[in-house]
Design an enzyme around this catalytic site. Structure first.
Site, PDB file in Angstrom:
ATOM      1  N   LYS A 157       0.825  -1.220   0.000  1.00  0.00           N
ATOM      2  CA  LYS A 157       0.000   0.000   0.000  1.00  0.00           C
ATOM      3  C   LYS A 157       0.857   1.268   0.000  1.00  0.00           C
ATOM      4  O   LYS A 157       0.521   2.242  -0.666  1.00  0.00           O
ATOM      5  CB  LYS A 157      -0.968   0.011   1.179  1.00  0.00           C
ATOM      6  CG  LYS A 157      -0.323   0.216   2.532  1.00  0.00           C
ATOM      7  CD  LYS A 157      -1.367   0.293   3.640  1.00  0.00           C
ATOM      8  CE  LYS A 157      -0.705   0.455   4.990  1.00  0.00           C
ATOM      9  NZ  LYS A 157       0.069   1.685   5.139  1.00  0.00           N
ATOM     10  N   THR A 158       1.988   1.265   0.737  1.00  0.00           N
ATOM     11  CA  THR A 158       2.840   2.468   0.775  1.00  0.00           C
ATOM     12  C   THR A 158       3.414   2.742  -0.609  1.00  0.00           C
ATOM     13  O   THR A 158       3.501   3.889  -1.047  1.00  0.00           O
ATOM     14  CB  THR A 158       3.970   2.291   1.809  1.00  0.00           C
ATOM     15  OG1 THR A 158       3.395   1.907   3.051  1.00  0.00           O
ATOM     16  CG2 THR A 158       4.750   3.578   1.996  1.00  0.00           C
ATOM     17  N   ASP A 192      -3.475   7.744   4.042  1.00  0.00           N
ATOM     18  CA  ASP A 192      -2.979   6.404   4.397  1.00  0.00           C
ATOM     19  C   ASP A 192      -3.754   5.892   5.616  1.00  0.00           C
ATOM     20  O   ASP A 192      -4.272   6.682   6.406  1.00  0.00           O
ATOM     21  CB  ASP A 192      -1.481   6.519   4.728  1.00  0.00           C
ATOM     22  CG  ASP A 192      -0.804   5.161   4.836  1.00  0.00           C
ATOM     23  OD1 ASP A 192      -1.409   4.148   4.424  1.00  0.00           O
ATOM     24  OD2 ASP A 192       0.342   5.111   5.325  1.00  0.00           O
ATOM     25  N   GLU A 193      -3.830   4.562   5.783  1.00  0.00           N
ATOM     26  CA  GLU A 193      -4.486   3.935   6.959  1.00  0.00           C
ATOM     27  C   GLU A 193      -5.872   4.547   7.210  1.00  0.00           C
ATOM     28  O   GLU A 193      -6.218   4.911   8.333  1.00  0.00           O
ATOM     29  CB  GLU A 193      -3.605   4.118   8.215  1.00  0.00           C
ATOM     30  CG  GLU A 193      -2.202   3.570   8.101  1.00  0.00           C
ATOM     31  CD  GLU A 193      -2.125   2.047   8.175  1.00  0.00           C
ATOM     32  OE1 GLU A 193      -3.191   1.386   8.141  1.00  0.00           O
ATOM     33  OE2 GLU A 193      -1.007   1.515   8.261  1.00  0.00           O
ATOM     34  N   GLN A 250      -8.125  -4.517   9.249  1.00  0.00           N
ATOM     35  CA  GLN A 250      -7.096  -4.150  10.227  1.00  0.00           C
ATOM     36  C   GLN A 250      -7.513  -2.931  11.059  1.00  0.00           C
ATOM     37  O   GLN A 250      -6.670  -2.233  11.609  1.00  0.00           O
ATOM     38  CB  GLN A 250      -5.765  -3.867   9.524  1.00  0.00           C
ATOM     39  CG  GLN A 250      -5.153  -5.108   8.877  1.00  0.00           C
ATOM     40  CD  GLN A 250      -3.753  -4.837   8.361  1.00  0.00           C
ATOM     41  OE1 GLN A 250      -2.798  -4.704   9.119  1.00  0.00           O
ATOM     42  NE2 GLN A 250      -3.617  -4.755   7.050  1.00  0.00           N
ATOM     43  N   ARG A 304       1.460 -10.783  10.556  1.00  0.00           N
ATOM     44  CA  ARG A 304       2.788 -10.201  10.834  1.00  0.00           C
ATOM     45  C   ARG A 304       3.894 -11.168  10.409  1.00  0.00           C
ATOM     46  O   ARG A 304       5.053 -10.778  10.269  1.00  0.00           O
ATOM     47  CB  ARG A 304       2.975  -9.902  12.332  1.00  0.00           C
ATOM     48  CG  ARG A 304       2.031  -8.891  12.985  1.00  0.00           C
ATOM     49  CD  ARG A 304       1.906  -7.610  12.215  1.00  0.00           C
ATOM     50  NE  ARG A 304       0.777  -7.658  11.311  1.00  0.00           N
ATOM     51  CZ  ARG A 304       0.623  -6.871  10.256  1.00  0.00           C
ATOM     52  NH1 ARG A 304       1.545  -5.995   9.956  1.00  0.00           N
ATOM     53  NH2 ARG A 304      -0.448  -6.957   9.492  1.00  0.00           N
TER      54      ARG A 304
END
Length: 726
Positions: free
Chosen positions: A34-35, A218-219, A249, A606
């Site tokens: 995503k980044t 973002d997020e 998330q 993770r």
């Protein structure tokens, strides 16, 4: 010819990056890049002339993410990124208010209060208004103000529902006036003041709408309602919001984050197509299949399915221990084995749902001489509430301990201010005596004298009441009667601290058990200190260990919340028991189980290569042994994806039905070889004479319930109770 920075993007990433000027929701799964999509979108808009760097606004949730974004953009484009508006919500609002401080009603050099500064101002204001801190705790006032601001409400807009909230609302109004007088703002004020500024100032609002035609976030799943409204104001009807997030998330509901903002964005900005980034570049297939299967049990989600081209990899390893101590031992052994195979300690993480769980793990790592780091938090013995409890214990054991006295003489607050302490220290210096002796002499007058006298009586009472008690009972008594327990109960977010205090009692019980089985030393024998002194020394040594190893290769310990955004070669998810993970509080909260499942989804994703899931059939919690059933999450992961490491062990992991009460507490009949009989008269060194009325457990976990003449019914651990027949 397309720019080189587009090469390597998959089909969905490329579609997102090259979208025409329109609002979009990019549903980006864990590890899906995503980044990269966000930064490449910015580079694409600049490179193709659709926007200059000054016409873009990019919002992140951490300063670290903002810096990483700017670094990546600089690597893609030969531009100066210094003038770009890339930062956190608070950082960007600060920038806006600095540029328009007059319109916002702020001095040019307004100062920002951090959390501690804000609390100090609240305490100072409460004192000047003669508000009783016992009835209206400063931290609760701090939470009330922040929560109101994050909902976009000034004091006059808060609807009080009882006397307490009415008083809090009035204090909120006084606090706002004080901040205005001093020219300071807290973190929540930055966003609210910026929102209010744009709401009422039409020309300013239009200026920024014309400037920032592209807004990237973002997020997005972590935005709260006020942040969403601020974005709406900036975007207006014509600007494009490019929002990247993952509703699976969304784990910060307790901070006000609302995953519903994603649905609202689709409706308010007429988003017809959601682009899903489902190819994962982090984890092997079995890990992703487990995460997908688990999260499908949530009803309120937009829906996506992670996949990878990396192959299936290893199955998830499941270990079911008899006790939490055995679980910690297993984790330590596996960490050692992985390290021997060449996996760096820093590439391994142990995740837990509750901070208090770290204590047993830390103790096992300390004994194994393995370097570790508590990420995003403090080691157990460094936590504020533990240091307070230990200071009370130190003072109970040794009244000459000036450092311990200074730490707790006014904690919880009892009206002993800094001036009174200075006078006490002056008296101690003049007479060359300890602060305790000065407090006993107590030459002060008025309220301060009475407060110091009450503190001296409290410590003397603790010392007398705990004389001769087993160590765990000493600690339990001190936590209760020092006022620490009541203090943290009154705090909005004190639950974690209370769990840590309960864990300190468990630490003492473990310490006593280990001390009792230590082999006798050889050579010169020295006098063993009493249990309390020995435990305090042990705590200090364990806290002091590893201080010099902060930058060394170290195993990462953290809560699942702290793990969000991180990744590791190997991950251990511990304490997977009903009531612990999912947490028992979630059973009574609306959508609580869905939030816990999202948290578990974060934990699973993770891991890159190896994933361990562990649980303990019994665990010391709140000073008592709890008998557990396996977390419901085991039933939600297909059996074929898991491999049991101890398959011969009688397991409750695959039991088809979970106990409705979350835990089964097994009362064991008293056996013929049991050392005590129900109905037997006994004597306890503190509680005196009594009669045994019930018994349960066996071995180290055996307990009896005694009806004492003076104090009534009490459960006692036989290992520490030191009962004698009457």
């Amino acid at each position: 010819m397309s720019p080189s920075f587009l090469s390597g993007l998959n089909e969905q990433q490329l579609e997102a990056v090259t979208l025409p000027h329109q609002s979009a929701l990019i549903l980006a799964g864990a590890g899906s890049g995503k980044t990269r999509v966000l930064t490449t979108r910015i580079a694409w808009l600049v490179q193709t002339g659709q926007a200059s760097p000054q016409e873009l606004l990019a919002v992140t949730f951490t300063n670290k993410a903002a810096k990483e974004m700017l670094t990546r953009i600089s690597a893609m484009l030969p531009i100066n990124t210094r003038g770009m508006w890339v930062g956190t919500f608070h950082g960007l609002c600060n920038r806006l208010l600095r540029a328009h401080h007059r319109e916002a009603g702020l001095p040019q050099l307004f100062q920002i209060l951090d959390t501690q500064d804000q609390l100090s101002l609240i305490k100072r204001l409460m004192k000047s208004l003669n508000i009783d801190e016992e009835r209206y705790p400063p931290r609760q006032a701090q939470w009330f103000i922040a929560a109101s601001k994050e909902e976009g409400r000034r004091a006059q807009q808060v609807e009080p529902y009882d006397d307490f909230s009415r008083r809090m609302r009035d204090f909120y109004a006084a606090y706002d006036e004080q901040c205005q007088r001093e020219g300071v703002v807290d973190f929540a004020e930055l966003l609210l003041r910026a929102y209010e500024l744009l709401s009422r100032n039409e020309s300013l609002r239009e200026h920024y709408r014309n400037r920032f035609r592209n807004i990237l976030v973002d997020e997005f799943q972590d935005t709260n309602r006020l942040q969403y409204r601020w974005l709406q104001l900036l975007a207006g009807a014509n600007n494009a919001i490019f929002a990247v997030g993952d509703d699976d998330q969304s784990i910060y509901a307790f901070r006000g984050a609302s995953a519903a903002n994603m649905q609202d964005l689709q409706r308010d900005f007429h988003i017809e197509k959601v682009i899903k980034l489902e190819q994962n570049y982090r984890s092997h297939g079995h890990i992703l299949d487990a995460a997908n299967a688990l999260i499908r049990h949530n009803r309120k989600r937009l829906g996506k399915n992670l996949w990878t081209a990396e192959g299936k990899g290893e199955p998830l390893r499941v270990y079911e221990a008899m006790t939490d101590i055995e679980e910690a031992g297993f984790i330590v052994d596996e960490v050692k084995a992985l390290h021997a195979e060449g996996v760096a300690l820093a590439e391994m993480a142990v995740l837990y749902r509750s901070n208090a769980q770290s204590r047993v793990l830390e103790h096992a790592l300390f004994n194994a001489a393995l370097s570790y780091r508590v990420y995003g938090g403090l080691r157990f013995f460094e936590r504020q509430e533990i240091k307070h409890a230990l200071a009370y214990l130190r003072l109970t054991a040794n009244q000459g301990d000036d450092g311990a006295l200074l730490r707790v003489i006014n904690f919880p607050t009892r009206g002993i201010g800094s001036r009174s302490l200075e006078q006490l220290q002056e008296l101690a210096r003049e007479r060359d005596i300890s602060l305790w002796a000065a407090a006993c002499a107590n030459t002060l007058t008025g309220k301060a004298a009475a407060s110091i006298g009450a503190f001296v009586s409290l410590i003397e009472g603790l010392r007398d009441a705990t004389a001769g008690l087993p160590l765990p009972e000493i600690i339990e008594h001190v936590i209760e009667h020092s006022g620490l327990k009541a203090h943290y109960k009154a705090e909005k977010e004190g639950a974690d601290r209370l769990e840590n205090l309960a864990e300190l009692v468990n630490a003492a019980a473990t310490f006593v058990a280990e001390r009792d089985i230590q082999p006798a030393g050889e050579g010169v024998q020295i006098d063993e200190p009493d249990e309390l002194t020995a435990f305090l020394a042990h705590a200090a040594l364990e806290a002091g260990e590893h201080q010099a190893q902060a930058d060394a290769d170290a195993l990462q310990l953290m809560t699942v919340h702290a793990a969000k955004g991180l990744e590791f070669h190997s991950v251990f998810v511990s304490g997977l028991e009903e009531g612990l993970f999912p947490h028992e509080n979630s059973l009574i909260e609306a959508d609580g189980i869905e939030e816990e499942r999202r948290l578990m989804y974060v934990a699973l994703t993770r891991a890159r290569r190896r994933l361990y899931l562990s649980l303990a059939q019994s665990r010391m919690l709140h000073g008592q042994t709890r008998y557990n059933v396996a977390s419901r999450f085991f039933q939600e992961i297909p059996e074929g994806l898991m491999r049991r490491i101890n398959p011969g062990f009688e397991s409750n992991v695959s039991s088809p039905k979970l106990s409705q009460g979350n835990f089964r507490h097994e009362t064991v009949d008293v056996r013929p070889d049991f050392p005590w009989k129900i109905g037997q008269n006994v004597v306890h060194p503190k509680f005196g004479a009594g009669v045994i009325v019930n018994a349960e457990g066996h071995g180290a976990e055996a307990r009896v319930q005694v009806n004492f003449r003076g104090t009534g019914l009490k459960w006692l651990m036989l290992e520490y109770a030191k009962l004698t027949p009457a």
